[in-house]
Design an enzyme around this catalytic site. Structure first.
Site, PDB file in Angstrom:
ATOM      1  N   ASP A   1      -0.205   2.118   8.427  1.00  0.00           N
ATOM      2  CA  ASP A   1      -0.640   1.390   9.510  1.00  0.00           C
ATOM      3  C   ASP A   1       0.302   1.605  10.788  1.00  0.00           C
ATOM      4  O   ASP A   1      -0.127   1.093  11.800  1.00  0.00           O
ATOM      5  CB  ASP A   1      -0.662  -0.013   9.238  1.00  0.00           C
TER       6      ASP A   1
ATOM      7  N   ASP B   1       6.120  -4.796   6.069  1.00  0.00           N
ATOM      8  CA  ASP B   1       6.447  -6.011   6.533  1.00  0.00           C
ATOM      9  C   ASP B   1       6.526  -7.058   5.229  1.00  0.00           C
ATOM     10  O   ASP B   1       7.662  -7.738   4.914  1.00  0.00           O
ATOM     11  CB  ASP B   1       5.642  -6.836   7.389  1.00  0.00           C
TER      12      ASP B   1
ATOM     13  N   ARG C   1      -6.312  -2.895   8.907  1.00  0.00           N
ATOM     14  CA  ARG C   1      -7.123  -4.213   8.825  1.00  0.00           C
ATOM     15  C   ARG C   1      -6.770  -5.140   9.983  1.00  0.00           C
ATOM     16  O   ARG C   1      -7.305  -5.741  10.526  1.00  0.00           O
ATOM     17  CB  ARG C   1      -6.740  -4.822   7.503  1.00  0.00           C
TER      18      ARG C   1
ATOM     19  N   THR D   1       4.287   2.516   5.876  1.00  0.00           N
ATOM     20  CA  THR D   1       2.914   2.284   5.792  1.00  0.00           C
ATOM     21  C   THR D   1       2.062   3.032   6.793  1.00  0.00           C
ATOM     22  O   THR D   1       2.700   3.456   7.841  1.00  0.00           O
ATOM     23  CB  THR D   1       2.728   0.677   6.101  1.00  0.00           C
TER      24      THR D   1
ATOM     25  N   ASP E   1       2.502  -0.419  11.697  1.00  0.00           N
ATOM     26  CA  ASP E   1       2.590  -1.958  12.344  1.00  0.00           C
ATOM     27  C   ASP E   1       3.718  -2.446  11.930  1.00  0.00           C
ATOM     28  O   ASP E   1       3.773  -3.838  11.684  1.00  0.00           O
ATOM     29  CB  ASP E   1       1.317  -2.533  11.904  1.00  0.00           C
TER      30      ASP E   1
ATOM     31  N   GLY F   1       0.807  -1.204   0.100  1.00  0.00           N
ATOM     32  CA  GLY F   1      -0.048   0.013   0.194  1.00  0.00           C
ATOM     33  C   GLY F   1       0.773   1.330   0.053  1.00  0.00           C
ATOM     34  O   GLY F   1       1.654   1.284   0.740  1.00  0.00           O
TER      35      GLY F   1
ATOM     36  N   ARG G   1       1.022  -5.199  -5.058  1.00  0.00           N
ATOM     37  CA  ARG G   1       1.151  -6.454  -4.119  1.00  0.00           C
ATOM     38  C   ARG G   1       1.417  -7.758  -5.110  1.00  0.00           C
ATOM     39  O   ARG G   1       0.449  -7.809  -5.837  1.00  0.00           O
ATOM     40  CB  ARG G   1       0.068  -6.453  -3.242  1.00  0.00           C
TER      41      ARG G   1
HETATM   42  O1  F6P Z   1      -1.446   0.055   3.458  1.00  0.00           O
HETATM   43  C1  F6P Z   1      -1.945  -0.632   4.336  1.00  0.00           C
HETATM   44  C2  F6P Z   1      -3.728  -0.417   4.211  1.00  0.00           C
HETATM   45  O2  F6P Z   1      -3.995   0.952   4.085  1.00  0.00           O
HETATM   46  C3  F6P Z   1      -4.380  -1.033   5.272  1.00  0.00           C
HETATM   47  O3  F6P Z   1      -4.691  -0.088   6.407  1.00  0.00           O
HETATM   48  C4  F6P Z   1      -5.807  -1.359   4.433  1.00  0.00           C
HETATM   49  O4  F6P Z   1      -6.151  -2.267   5.196  1.00  0.00           O
HETATM   50  C5  F6P Z   1      -5.196  -1.977   3.312  1.00  0.00           C
HETATM   51  O5  F6P Z   1      -3.825  -1.275   3.046  1.00  0.00           O
HETATM   52  C6  F6P Z   1      -6.066  -1.554   2.154  1.00  0.00           C
HETATM   53  O6  F6P Z   1      -5.343  -2.089   1.009  1.00  0.00           O
HETATM   54  P1  F6P Z   1      -5.970  -1.909  -0.653  1.00  0.00           P
HETATM   55  O7  F6P Z   1      -5.276  -0.579  -1.023  1.00  0.00           O
HETATM   56  O8  F6P Z   1      -5.632  -3.102  -1.074  1.00  0.00           O
HETATM   57  O9  F6P Z   1      -7.543  -1.694  -0.579  1.00  0.00           O
END
Ligand code: F6P
Length: 335
Positions: A137, A107, A181, A135, A139, A15, A76
């Protein structure tokens, strides 16, 4: 034997996070300042698989420090999880003569980097990898701070402040979902910053009566007529939470999902500065043959950590902030 670093690749993966561009800029300029050639790999690990690259010079990263998203694009990559994908990526590394890669992401990005470096070693090719944590998050186990978190928090706070105006005027309850998430850092930080009535996070098992209903009741008893329930994406379904609030205490909540709004926008000064230092440090570590590593923040300082050890670390979720939130909302004093 130590390898002379002549050329490095830089990519962003997973992300996107505000500040990634500042990190790319720092990597490119720090490399060039050491006489190291730099290649931008586009679309994350997929770009190595498909040989999707761009030569970087000092002007390729001009005027991007202030931009959200990532000029290198991101993805991804499912294919890269498998050895066959890693082998294709390795072939690109060999073709371009990459001695090292700086991977900017979370990660999953770092796990990919380590797998690639190991695969390279198996074939007798030395490929050093350095991870830069980015990120929204926040995390990543080894690092107290990840690029993008500050900007995302500020964006969410600004949006919720706007919601608050209308909720206050109509004396309503707002159920607002923020990203995360698997992690509640964003929700908790934002919840404290907006003075939320309740914050739901994946790290704490939900007791609806205790964590939502009773909190709203206490706020009402303390004189409040509007309520802000902040929910981390992974902590529950906002529509369901809203329905349950309605069913149990008759309020008519409005649901807002902030979603990807939180990932965009100009990076804050904190994110630009952190990204610049991390990118610089990653190149320094590579030039010094530090081995596979992650540039992490520990106690406010940048440290170079062994990547394998870094990936084994987990971030203990500190409930201190949750306690502070509880103590400071105006429902805390009622018994
Ligand atoms: O980058 C992390 C994040 O933003 C999370 O907080 C979220 O759950 C996820 O990516 C959303 O991913 P996508 O962009 O694939 O919808």
């Amino acid at each position: 034997m130590e390898k002379e670093i002549k050329r490095i690749g830089v990519l962003t993966s997973g992300g996107d996070a505000p500040g990634m561009n500042a990190a790319v800029r720092a990597v490119v300029r720090a490399a060039l300042s050491r006489g190291i050639d730099c290649v931008g790999i586009r679309r994350g690990w997929n770009g190595l698989i498909t040989s999707d690259f761009v030569r970087m010079d000092t002007s390729s990263v001009s005027h991007i420090i202030n931009k959200g998203g990532t000029v290198l694009y991101t993805a991804r990559s499912e294919e890269f999880r498998h050895v066959a994908g890693q082998d294709k990526a390795l072939a690109t590394c060999k073709l371009l003569g990459l001695d090292a890669i700086v991977a900017i992401g979370g990660d999953g990005t770092f796990r990919g980097a380590l797998a690639l470096s190991r695969r390279a070693a198996e074939t007798g090719y030395q490929l050093q990898v350095a991870g830069v944590p980015a990120t929204i998050d926040n995390d990543i186990g080894c690092s107290h701070y990840t690029i993008g978190f500050d900007t995302a928090c500020n964006t969410a706070v600004e949006c919720i402040d706007r919601l608050r105006d209308t909720m206050q005027s109509h004396e309503r309850c707002s159920v607002v979902e923020v990203m995360g998430r698997h992690a509640g850092y964003l929700a908790l930080y934002v919840g404290i910053s907006v003075g939320a009535t309740a914050v739901l996070i994946p790290e704490r098992e939900l007791d609806f009566e205790r964590d939502v209903i009773e909190k709203i009741r206490r706020a009402r008893l303390a004189g409040t007529t509007h309520y802000m329930v902040v929910v981390a994406e992974g902590a529950g379904n906002t529509m369901e939470i809203s329905r349950q609030i309605h069913e149990e205490i008759g309020l008519d909540p409005r649901v807002t999902v902030l979603g990807h709004i939180q990932r965009g926008g100009a990076p804050s000064a904190r994110d630009r500065e952190t990204a610049s230092r991390m990118g610089f440090k990653a190149v320094e570590a590579i030039a010094q043959n530090a081995g596979n590593c992650v540039i992490a923040t520990q106690e406010g300082r940048l440290v170079v950590m062994d990547m394998e050890k870094a990936l084994a670390m987990t971030k203990a979720f500190s409930m201190d902030r949750y306690d502070i939130l509880e103590a400071l909302t105006n429902n805390s004093g009622i018994h």
